[in-house]
Motif scaffolding. Structure first.
Motif, PDB file in Angstrom:
ATOM      1  N   GLN A  82      39.858  76.094  12.179  1.00 51.93           N
ATOM      2  CA  GLN A  82      41.299  75.858  12.078  1.00 51.93           C
ATOM      3  C   GLN A  82      41.781  74.846  13.119  1.00 51.93           C
ATOM      4  N   VAL A  83      41.254  74.938  14.338  1.00 53.09           N
ATOM      5  CA  VAL A  83      41.654  74.017  15.401  1.00 53.09           C
ATOM      6  C   VAL A  83      41.196  72.599  15.074  1.00 53.09           C
ATOM      7  N   LYS A  84      39.968  72.461  14.556  1.00 55.67           N
ATOM      8  CA  LYS A  84      39.491  71.125  14.186  1.00 55.67           C
ATOM      9  C   LYS A  84      40.367  70.523  13.104  1.00 55.67           C
ATOM     10  N   ALA A  85      40.736  71.321  12.114  1.00 57.76           N
ATOM     11  CA  ALA A  85      41.614  70.835  11.052  1.00 57.76           C
ATOM     12  C   ALA A  85      42.981  70.474  11.613  1.00 57.76           C
ATOM     13  N   TYR A  86      43.489  71.290  12.521  1.00 62.46           N
ATOM     14  CA  TYR A  86      44.788  71.034  13.148  1.00 62.46           C
ATOM     15  C   TYR A  86      44.750  69.734  13.950  1.00 62.46           C
ATOM     16  N   GLU A  87      43.709  69.571  14.768  1.00 61.15           N
ATOM     17  CA  GLU A  87      43.599  68.368  15.592  1.00 61.15           C
ATOM     18  C   GLU A  87      43.411  67.122  14.733  1.00 61.15           C
ATOM     19  N   LYS A  88      42.664  67.257  13.651  1.00 59.11           N
ATOM     20  CA  LYS A  88      42.475  66.132  12.737  1.00 59.11           C
ATOM     21  C   LYS A  88      43.815  65.755  12.107  1.00 59.11           C
ATOM     22  N   LYS A  89      44.576  66.758  11.740  1.00 60.07           N
ATOM     23  CA  LYS A  89      45.892  66.518  11.150  1.00 60.07           C
ATOM     24  C   LYS A  89      46.814  65.846  12.171  1.00 60.07           C
ATOM     25  N   GLN A  90      46.743  66.302  13.435  1.00 56.59           N
ATOM     26  CA  GLN A  90      47.580  65.712  14.481  1.00 56.59           C
ATOM     27  C   GLN A  90      47.192  64.267  14.739  1.00 56.59           C
ATOM     28  N   ALA A  91      45.911  63.988  14.777  1.00 57.63           N
ATOM     29  CA  ALA A  91      45.446  62.634  15.031  1.00 57.63           C
ATOM     30  C   ALA A  91      45.780  61.718  13.860  1.00 57.63           C
ATOM     31  N   GLY A  92      45.652  62.221  12.666  1.00 64.39           N
ATOM     32  CA  GLY A  92      45.932  61.426  11.480  1.00 64.39           C
ATOM     33  C   GLY A  92      47.382  61.456  11.076  1.00 64.39           C
ATOM     34  N   GLY A  93      48.175  62.332  11.677  1.00 59.83           N
ATOM     35  CA  GLY A  93      49.576  62.492  11.308  1.00 59.83           C
ATOM     36  C   GLY A  93      50.386  61.236  11.532  1.00 59.83           C
ATOM     37  N   ASP A  94      50.120  60.519  12.631  1.00 64.99           N
ATOM     38  CA  ASP A  94      50.877  59.311  12.915  1.00 64.99           C
ATOM     39  C   ASP A  94      50.589  58.238  11.872  1.00 64.99           C
ATOM     40  N   GLU A  95      49.312  58.120  11.480  1.00 64.44           N
ATOM     41  CA  GLU A  95      48.944  57.120  10.485  1.00 64.44           C
ATOM     42  C   GLU A  95      49.555  57.444   9.133  1.00 64.44           C
ATOM     43  N   GLU A  96      49.561  58.738   8.780  1.00 59.58           N
ATOM     44  CA  GLU A  96      50.120  59.142   7.491  1.00 59.58           C
ATOM     45  C   GLU A  96      51.604  58.826   7.424  1.00 59.58           C
ATOM     46  N   GLU A  97      52.314  59.035   8.513  1.00 55.08           N
ATOM     47  CA  GLU A  97      53.743  58.747   8.524  1.00 55.08           C
ATOM     48  C   GLU A  97      53.995  57.258   8.349  1.00 55.08           C
ATOM     49  N   SER A  98      53.169  56.437   9.004  1.00 57.50           N
ATOM     50  CA  SER A  98      53.375  55.000   8.876  1.00 57.50           C
ATOM     51  C   SER A  98      53.049  54.552   7.452  1.00 57.50           C
ATOM     52  N   ASP A  99      52.018  55.118   6.823  1.00 55.81           N
ATOM     53  CA  ASP A  99      51.709  54.782   5.435  1.00 55.81           C
ATOM     54  C   ASP A  99      52.846  55.200   4.526  1.00 55.81           C
ATOM     55  N   LYS A 100      53.392  56.363   4.813  1.00 57.81           N
ATOM     56  CA  LYS A 100      54.482  56.864   3.987  1.00 57.81           C
ATOM     57  C   LYS A 100      55.686  55.942   4.090  1.00 57.81           C
ATOM     58  N   SER A 101      55.986  55.509   5.302  1.00 57.00           N
ATOM     59  CA  SER A 101      57.143  54.638   5.466  1.00 57.00           C
ATOM     60  C   SER A 101      56.907  53.306   4.761  1.00 57.00           C
ATOM     61  N   LYS A 102      55.680  52.824   4.760  1.00 55.78           N
ATOM     62  CA  LYS A 102      55.374  51.576   4.060  1.00 55.78           C
ATOM     63  C   LYS A 102      55.592  51.745   2.565  1.00 55.78           C
ATOM     64  N   SER A 103      55.140  52.879   2.015  1.00 53.58           N
ATOM     65  CA  SER A 103      55.307  53.088   0.577  1.00 53.58           C
ATOM     66  C   SER A 103      56.781  53.245   0.226  1.00 53.58           C
ATOM     67  N   GLU A 104      57.538  53.878   1.092  1.00 58.85           N
ATOM     68  CA  GLU A 104      58.969  54.016   0.832  1.00 58.85           C
ATOM     69  C   GLU A 104      59.649  52.656   0.833  1.00 58.85           C
ATOM     70  N   VAL A 105      59.241  51.778   1.747  1.00 62.54           N
ATOM     71  CA  VAL A 105      59.812  50.440   1.802  1.00 62.54           C
ATOM     72  C   VAL A 105      59.449  49.690   0.528  1.00 62.54           C
ATOM     73  N   ASN A 106      58.204  49.827   0.080  1.00 64.32           N
ATOM     74  CA  ASN A 106      57.771  49.162  -1.150  1.00 64.32           C
ATOM     75  C   ASN A 106      58.533  49.693  -2.358  1.00 64.32           C
ATOM     76  N   ASP A 107      58.778  51.002  -2.398  1.00 63.54           N
ATOM     77  CA  ASP A 107      59.537  51.592  -3.499  1.00 63.54           C
ATOM     78  C   ASP A 107      60.947  51.026  -3.533  1.00 63.54           C
ATOM     79  N   GLU A 108      61.550  50.875  -2.368  1.00 64.21           N
ATOM     80  CA  GLU A 108      62.905  50.335  -2.304  1.00 64.21           C
ATOM     81  C   GLU A 108      62.932  48.891  -2.775  1.00 64.21           C
ATOM     82  N   ASP A 109      61.900  48.107  -2.410  1.00 66.66           N
ATOM     83  CA  ASP A 109      61.828  46.714  -2.846  1.00 66.66           C
ATOM     84  C   ASP A 109      61.704  46.627  -4.360  1.00 66.66           C
ATOM     85  N   GLU A 110      60.877  47.493  -4.927  1.00 67.23           N
ATOM     86  CA  GLU A 110      60.684  47.492  -6.372  1.00 67.23           C
ATOM     87  C   GLU A 110      61.965  47.884  -7.086  1.00 67.23           C
TER      88      GLU A 110
END
Length: 134
Positions: A96-124
Protein backbone atom coordinates in the motif's frame (compact mmCIF):
# COMPACT_ATOMS: atom_id res chain seq x y z
CA UNK A 1 -5.49 42.55 37.27
CA UNK A 2 -7.44 40.99 34.45
CA UNK A 3 -5.32 42.62 31.79
CA UNK A 4 -2.07 41.49 33.41
CA UNK A 5 -3.05 37.88 33.45
CA UNK A 6 -4.41 37.74 29.95
CA UNK A 7 -1.29 39.41 28.54
CA UNK A 8 1.01 36.98 30.32
CA UNK A 9 -1.12 34.04 29.26
CA UNK A 10 -1.24 35.13 25.65
CA UNK A 11 2.56 35.55 25.53
CA UNK A 12 3.03 32.02 26.79
CA UNK A 13 0.41 30.70 24.40
CA UNK A 14 2.14 32.42 21.48
CA UNK A 15 5.49 30.92 22.42
CA UNK A 16 3.99 27.46 22.67
CA UNK A 17 2.18 27.81 19.38
CA UNK A 18 5.37 28.84 17.59
CA UNK A 19 7.29 25.90 19.01
CA UNK A 20 4.60 23.43 17.95
CA UNK A 21 4.41 24.80 14.43
CA UNK A 22 8.15 24.49 13.87
CA UNK A 23 8.53 20.97 15.26
CA UNK A 24 5.47 19.20 13.87
CA UNK A 25 5.21 17.73 10.42
CA UNK A 26 1.90 17.81 8.67
CA UNK A 27 0.60 14.27 8.18
CA UNK A 28 -1.15 13.28 4.99
CA UNK A 29 -4.52 11.74 5.92
CA UNK A 30 -4.45 9.61 2.75
CA UNK A 31 -1.22 7.83 3.71
CA UNK A 32 -1.83 4.20 4.77
CA UNK A 33 -1.77 3.57 8.51
CA UNK A 34 1.07 1.53 9.94
CA UNK A 35 0.22 -2.10 10.68
CA UNK A 36 -0.13 -3.30 14.27
CA UNK A 37 2.64 -5.24 15.96
CA UNK A 38 2.13 -8.85 17.05
CA UNK A 39 1.19 -7.65 20.54
CA UNK A 40 -1.57 -5.41 19.22
CA UNK A 41 -2.86 -8.21 17.00
CA UNK A 42 -3.06 -10.31 20.18
CA UNK A 43 -4.80 -7.49 22.03
CA UNK A 44 -7.57 -7.30 19.39
CA UNK A 45 -8.85 -10.70 20.45
CA UNK A 46 -7.86 -10.37 24.10
CA UNK A 47 -10.02 -7.27 24.60
CA UNK A 48 -13.16 -9.19 23.61
CA UNK A 49 -12.33 -12.09 25.93
CA UNK A 50 -11.46 -9.75 28.80
CA UNK A 51 -14.74 -7.83 28.46
CA UNK A 52 -16.75 -11.07 28.48
CA UNK A 53 -14.99 -12.42 31.58
CA UNK A 54 -14.84 -9.06 33.42
CA UNK A 55 -17.87 -6.95 32.49
CA UNK A 56 -17.53 -4.82 35.63
CA UNK A 57 -14.03 -3.61 34.73
CA UNK A 58 -14.33 -0.49 32.57
CA UNK A 59 -10.78 0.83 32.79
CA UNK A 60 -8.48 0.67 29.80
CA UNK A 61 -5.43 0.53 32.03
CA UNK A 62 -6.62 -2.64 33.77
CA UNK A 63 -7.28 -4.30 30.44
CA UNK A 64 -3.88 -3.28 29.09
CA UNK A 65 -2.10 -4.52 32.20
CA UNK A 66 -3.88 -7.87 32.06
CA UNK A 67 -3.09 -8.19 28.35
CA UNK A 68 0.56 -7.34 28.89
CA UNK A 69 0.86 -9.87 31.70
CA UNK A 70 -0.72 -12.58 29.57
CA UNK A 71 1.49 -11.73 26.57
CA UNK A 72 4.65 -11.99 28.69
CA UNK A 73 3.49 -15.34 30.09
CA UNK A 74 2.94 -16.79 26.59
CA UNK A 75 5.62 -18.95 24.98
CA UNK A 76 7.13 -18.13 21.61
CA UNK A 77 5.11 -20.94 20.06
CA UNK A 78 1.88 -19.38 21.35
CA UNK A 79 2.93 -15.97 20.05
CA UNK A 80 3.84 -17.37 16.60
CA UNK A 81 0.29 -17.11 15.22
CA UNK A 82 0.11 -13.42 16.13
CA UNK A 83 3.58 -12.78 14.72
CA UNK A 84 2.53 -14.41 11.43
CA UNK A 85 -0.59 -12.22 11.20
CA UNK A 86 1.47 -9.12 11.98
CA UNK A 87 4.01 -10.04 9.27
CA UNK A 88 1.20 -10.53 6.74
CA UNK A 89 -0.26 -7.12 7.60
CA UNK A 90 3.22 -5.60 7.30
CA UNK A 91 3.57 -7.02 3.76
CA UNK A 92 0.16 -5.62 2.81
CA UNK A 93 1.16 -2.26 4.29
CA UNK A 94 4.40 -2.22 2.30
CA UNK A 95 2.43 -2.78 -0.92
CA UNK A 96 0.00 0.00 0.00
CA UNK A 97 2.83 2.42 0.84
CA UNK A 98 4.60 1.71 -2.46
CA UNK A 99 1.37 2.36 -4.35
CA UNK A 100 0.78 5.53 -2.32
CA UNK A 101 4.31 6.83 -2.92
CA UNK A 102 4.07 6.00 -6.62
CA UNK A 103 0.80 7.91 -6.78
CA UNK A 104 2.38 10.86 -4.95
CA UNK A 105 5.39 10.92 -7.24
CA UNK A 106 3.27 10.59 -10.36
CA UNK A 107 0.51 12.86 -9.06
CA UNK A 108 2.22 16.06 -10.18
CA UNK A 109 2.73 14.73 -13.70
CA UNK A 110 -0.87 13.54 -13.93
CA UNK A 111 -2.17 16.96 -12.95
CA UNK A 112 -0.04 18.67 -15.58
CA UNK A 113 -1.25 16.20 -18.24
CA UNK A 114 -4.80 16.80 -17.16
CA UNK A 115 -4.41 20.55 -17.42
CA UNK A 116 -2.93 20.16 -20.90
CA UNK A 117 -5.89 18.07 -22.04
CA UNK A 118 -8.31 20.58 -20.57
CA UNK A 119 -6.57 23.38 -22.47
CA UNK A 120 -6.76 21.32 -25.67
CA UNK A 121 -10.46 20.63 -25.08
CA UNK A 122 -11.11 24.34 -24.68
CA UNK A 123 -9.22 25.10 -27.91
CA UNK A 124 -11.24 22.51 -29.80
CA UNK A 125 -14.51 23.85 -28.40
CA UNK A 126 -13.50 27.37 -29.38
CA UNK A 127 -12.74 26.28 -32.93
CA UNK A 128 -16.15 24.54 -33.19
CA UNK A 129 -17.90 27.70 -32.06
CA UNK A 130 -16.03 29.74 -34.65
CA UNK A 131 -17.09 27.32 -37.39
CA UNK A 132 -20.73 27.58 -36.30
CA UNK A 133 -20.59 31.38 -36.58
CA UNK A 134 -19.44 31.22 -40.21
Amino acid sequence: MKGGRSKAGSKNDDKLAVKQKKGKKVKDPNRPKRPPSAFFVFMEGFRKQFKEKNPAVKGVAAMGKAGGDRWRAMSDDDKAQFVAIAEQRKKEYDVQVKAYEKKQAGGDEEESDKSKSEVNDEDEEGSDEEEDDD
